[in-house]
Structures are given as C-alpha cells and as structure tokens.
Design an enzyme around this catalytic site. Sequence first.
Site, mmCIF file in Angstrom:
data_model
loop_
_atom_site.group_PDB
_atom_site.id
_atom_site.type_symbol
_atom_site.label_atom_id
_atom_site.label_comp_id
_atom_site.label_asym_id
_atom_site.label_seq_id
_atom_site.Cartn_x
_atom_site.Cartn_y
_atom_site.Cartn_z
ATOM 1 C CD GLN A 100 -1.599 -2.439 1.479
ATOM 2 O OE1 GLN A 100 -0.458 -2.675 1.857
ATOM 3 N NE2 GLN A 100 -2.495 -3.390 1.327
ATOM 4 C CG HIS B 40 -6.547 -17.270 1.178
ATOM 5 N ND1 HIS B 40 -6.358 -15.924 1.012
ATOM 6 C CD2 HIS B 40 -5.772 -17.615 2.229
ATOM 7 C CE1 HIS B 40 -5.509 -15.475 1.916
ATOM 8 N NE2 HIS B 40 -5.126 -16.485 2.662
ATOM 9 C CE1 TYR C 261 -10.242 -11.282 4.131
ATOM 10 C CE2 TYR C 261 -9.538 -9.778 2.402
ATOM 11 C CZ TYR C 261 -9.308 -10.884 3.196
ATOM 12 O OH TYR C 261 -8.159 -11.587 3.050
ATOM 13 C CG ASP D 214 -9.100 -12.348 8.004
ATOM 14 O OD1 ASP D 214 -9.354 -11.743 9.062
ATOM 15 O OD2 ASP D 214 -8.264 -11.954 7.162
ATOM 16 C CG HIS E 173 -9.898 -8.373 6.833
ATOM 17 N ND1 HIS E 173 -9.402 -7.110 6.743
ATOM 18 C CD2 HIS E 173 -9.034 -9.154 6.155
ATOM 19 C CE1 HIS E 173 -8.298 -7.116 6.023
ATOM 20 N NE2 HIS E 173 -8.042 -8.351 5.667
ATOM 21 C CD GLU F 174 -6.445 -13.988 9.409
ATOM 22 O OE1 GLU F 174 -6.631 -15.139 8.960
ATOM 23 O OE2 GLU F 174 -5.914 -13.092 8.754
ATOM 24 C CD GLU G 125 -3.970 -9.576 8.285
ATOM 25 O OE1 GLU G 125 -4.185 -10.788 8.425
ATOM 26 O OE2 GLU G 125 -4.366 -8.925 7.323
ATOM 27 N NE ARG H 35 -3.435 -13.952 10.143
ATOM 28 C CZ ARG H 35 -2.935 -14.451 9.019
ATOM 29 N NH1 ARG H 35 -2.243 -15.557 9.043
ATOM 30 N NH2 ARG H 35 -3.117 -13.848 7.883
ATOM 31 C CG HIS I 285 -0.104 -11.297 6.872
ATOM 32 N ND1 HIS I 285 0.156 -10.161 6.139
ATOM 33 C CD2 HIS I 285 -1.388 -11.617 6.620
ATOM 34 C CE1 HIS I 285 -0.937 -9.824 5.476
ATOM 35 N NE2 HIS I 285 -1.885 -10.676 5.750
ATOM 36 C CG ASP J 119 -0.002 -8.043 0.621
ATOM 37 O OD1 ASP J 119 -0.065 -9.148 1.166
ATOM 38 O OD2 ASP J 119 -0.691 -7.065 0.980
HETATM 39 MG MG MG Z 1 -6.278 -11.182 8.324
#
Ligand code: MG
Length: 444
Positions: free
Chosen positions: A82, A166, A197, A250, A252, A276, A302, A323, A352, A356
Amino acid sequence: MDRRSLMKGLGLGAAAGVLQILGRSDEAIAEQYSRATKGLPALKITNVRAILTAPRGIRLCVVKVQTSEPGLYGLGCATYNQRPLPVAVAVDKYLDPFAKGRDVDNIEDLWQNAYTSSYWRNGPVLNNALSGLDQALWDIKGKRANMPVYQLLGGKCRFAVDCYTHCSGRDFAQLERSVRRAMEKGFRHIRIQLGGYGSPHLSREPHFKEAGFGLPSDSHMDARAYLQATPKMFKHIRDTCGEKIELLHDIHERVPPIEAINMIKELEQYHPFFIEDPFPPEQNGYFKLLRQQTSVPIAMGELFNNPHEWVDLISQRLIDFIRVHISQVGGLSVARKIATLCEWFDVRSAWHGPGDVSPVGHAANAHLDLAIPNFGIQESVDFRQNTRDVFPGSPTLKNGYMYINEAPGFGVDIDEKLAAKFPLPDHPGYWEPVRRSDGTAVRP
Ligand code: MG
C-alpha cells in the site's frame, strides 16, 4: 610454530588431546588454529538498494545488500504493497548511507542502531525498510556459512511447512467447490470466506451510493448480513465437506467488537482451527472479554508494527496464534524473538503470508517455521510462473506443504533485468474506502 607452543597459544589443551587421539597432524591443528584465530574475513556493506517489481500486479519491494566481497550479496523482503515508494526512499536515502562501511556479520548490532537511527520508530514504512536490510544480512550470513538460514536458527523441527490456503465463493455452492479443489490438492487447513471480506454482495445497494456520497468505487459492508451468513457458511462446509479438514476464517476487523464476540461464540460448534482478526489493533482491550466468553482459538497480529501491540496479548495468553507480517515488525531478527516469547506461553506461529509478501519474504517465513518448536500453521500462496522467473528459487507447494530449497541463505535470488519488465501498476496501491450503508467509514 611447533606443536607445543601452538597448543599453548590456543589454550585448547583438552581439544589438542582429542585431536592427538584421532591422529590429526600438526598441519591439521595449525589449520584449526588459523581458523579459530582469524575466523571469516571481515566484510563490509558497500550498498543497500530497494528493488521494486510487480510480476503479479502486487507491488513487491526487495532490498539488495552488496558486500566488499565481489558477487556476495543478500536479499530481504521490504514489501508494503500500500506504500511501496516511501519504503524505497527509506532504504535508498537513509539506510544505505547509514549501513555503508559497517560489518555485514553483526546483524543484531546493525538492527539495534538502524532501528533508533530515525529516533521515532515502530511504523510500517521504516520497519519494512529495516526488514529488507535485516533479512538480507541473514541471507548473507547463510551464504557465508554455506548453510540455509534455518540451520543458523537451530535446524529443522519438521520436514516441511504445513500451510493453509484461501477458499471463497459468492455463495455456498461456489465456496464448496473451491474447498473441494483445495482438498484434492492435499490441503488439510482451509480458510473459508463468503465473497470478499465482509461479503459485500450479501446486502442490497447501500444508501450512500443513491445519495452520491463518496465515489462510485467505494465499497459497502453490511455487518448484519455478514454476521448472519458466516455461521451458516461454516455449517454448510462442515455438512458437505466433513469433519476432517481444519477450517479457518478471517473476520478482518470489520464488525463492532461485541458482535465479533457473539459470532465467534456461535462458531464454537463447528470447531474452527482459528478465527482471525476479530478486532482492529486499536481495540486490543477486547481480547480479555473474548477469552471470558469462548475458547475458540484466536489468531491476531497482521496489522501489528509495535511491540506494545503484541507483548501483552502473548504474555497474558489472550491469543493462540501470532500472525505478524514479518517485514512489518522489522524483519527476521524481531520475528524470531517474538517466536521465542510465544514459546513460553504456548502461543503458536501463523505468520502473515499472502500475495503481498515477496518470495524472499515467504522463504524467510518458511526458514523460521522450520526451526521453531511452536510453529502453528503458515498462510501460503502458489506463485505464478512469472513471479518464479523473477525470483529463481522461490518456495514451492506440494500436498499442502511449503518446501524451500537447500541453497545457502534463503535460497531465493532475483533476476533484476526481468524484474524491471514488471513496473509498479499505475494505481498507487491504497485501500479503497469501505462504508456502512449511510456512508460511515469502516475500519479494516
Ligand atoms: Mg487477516
């Protein structure tokens, strides 16, 4: 130098006795003496440089550290998808002049001093830059020792790295097909998500779009629709795919903390391997409440950059899996200390490891995974061929396990000419806004 004065000089009378028993010659002992007193030649850092490349459209940043030995260099991951450009500046304009001329062998000393060289610290940009330098020095140390890095960390605790993959789908049937494909590939641990997500497709067109608030590209998160659908998703996958696979999910961080706690309690009956990111890092205080309400295993970290974010969660046994993203916490030197802290509290690792992270970073994850007793699980990606071409020696996946090669260091190289053929995409890489129906920003 004769044998007697050599022994005196070494101060290794007992060792000399053993050598004599083994029938070693004076020449062999002299060679040992030479190595013991001289060690490896002192090498200096001559250049620290960021390399940006995006073979899969993800903005990867790898740091190359060159040394005074011609041809000897190391690579480290500094990928911050990012904000890649500030990381490259931090490497090229600040770490390079700081590190030049310093000893390549003293990784810890260099880390400690580079860490405070900015005075203000623990942020994602500088931590990633630091990770690039740190991991590259571990890579160099492995090459100097002619050993893979996991050997320098104590050797293998397992033959390969057990991974999760995933799976997602817009509806239960699509998700189920994705899970079955992963099981056929040999994965025993599968992360299940309904859509993206927060499952934006589960809800109706949000009011903010009708009102022209924000931009048309802004996305929508309906917490109620997500919270209702997720337990049903678990039930469907358990009913259709059985009890043998481990299921992960997750959250998120996108729902109110108390609603996350309620949903996790509801998921207990499906025995998740872990849930998560129930809360954003700013809400770490909720983990105590969560622990009082449920014994579902929790993975977190993460988004962590700062020791203040992880030390209490680990030492108070409030999470089950750590994580952290290894480059975001400052590199391998930090992550191995986190792993050791976790060991005393029986917290397992789940570094993690999404797209990326560069192949160099995935290799660093794997070398640490192999060497720590409290390894839990590793998030994995199967690199596409163009990524493998840019990064020869990238880790491979087979039967749900990640394998590294046994080359000295991390075993991953970079083809810089090819890397230059994959420039960063035009989009700078920031996360697009996510909003509730009325337009309120949702924190991922
Ligand atoms: Mg996560």
